[in-house]
Write an enzyme that holds these catalytic residues in place. Structure first.
Site, PDB file in Angstrom:
ATOM      1  N   ARG A  18       0.819  -1.220   0.000  1.00  0.00           N
ATOM      2  CA  ARG A  18       0.000   0.000   0.000  1.00  0.00           C
ATOM      3  C   ARG A  18       0.850   1.266   0.000  1.00  0.00           C
ATOM      4  O   ARG A  18       0.555   2.213  -0.738  1.00  0.00           O
ATOM      5  CB  ARG A  18      -0.932   0.019   1.215  1.00  0.00           C
ATOM      6  N   ASN A  36      -5.920  -2.443   2.636  1.00  0.00           N
ATOM      7  CA  ASN A  36      -5.969  -3.888   2.851  1.00  0.00           C
ATOM      8  C   ASN A  36      -7.411  -4.278   3.108  1.00  0.00           C
ATOM      9  O   ASN A  36      -8.202  -3.482   3.638  1.00  0.00           O
ATOM     10  CB  ASN A  36      -5.134  -4.297   4.065  1.00  0.00           C
TER      11      ASN A  36
END
Length: 91
Positions: A18, A36
């Site tokens: 990320r 996530n």
């Protein structure tokens, strides 16, 4: 302007996916978000010019060192005119 919704499967959590994606997205000048998911996948929405979106999608297919991308599902979404790119909390 193009916007896509993406789900990435594989070893994509706990490897900096990320935060690296945020850097890539900002470098490419796209807007959107990444997070996530509880099922172990990564979900993202990306908006920008087609070439910019394609560049981020190409990176997403590889991921950062230490990750393993098994599959990515990409769906077109309606552009929102979003600005900036953020890492969101886990869904």
């Amino acid at each position: 302007m193009r916007r896509v919704h993406v789900i990435v499967r594989g070893m994509v959590q706990g490897v900096g996916y990320r935060y690296t994606m945020r850097m890539v997205a900002r470098d490419e000048g796209v807007a959107g978000w990444v997070r996530n998911r509880a099922d172990g996948t990564v979900e993202a929405e990306i908006e920008g010019a087609s070439a910019q979106v394609d560049a981020v999608l190409a990176w997403m297919a590889e991921g950062p060192p230490g990750s393993r991308v098994d599959a990515a599902t990409v769906r077109d979404a309606a552009p929102t005119g979003a600005v900036g790119f953020d890492v969101r909390p886990t869904a």
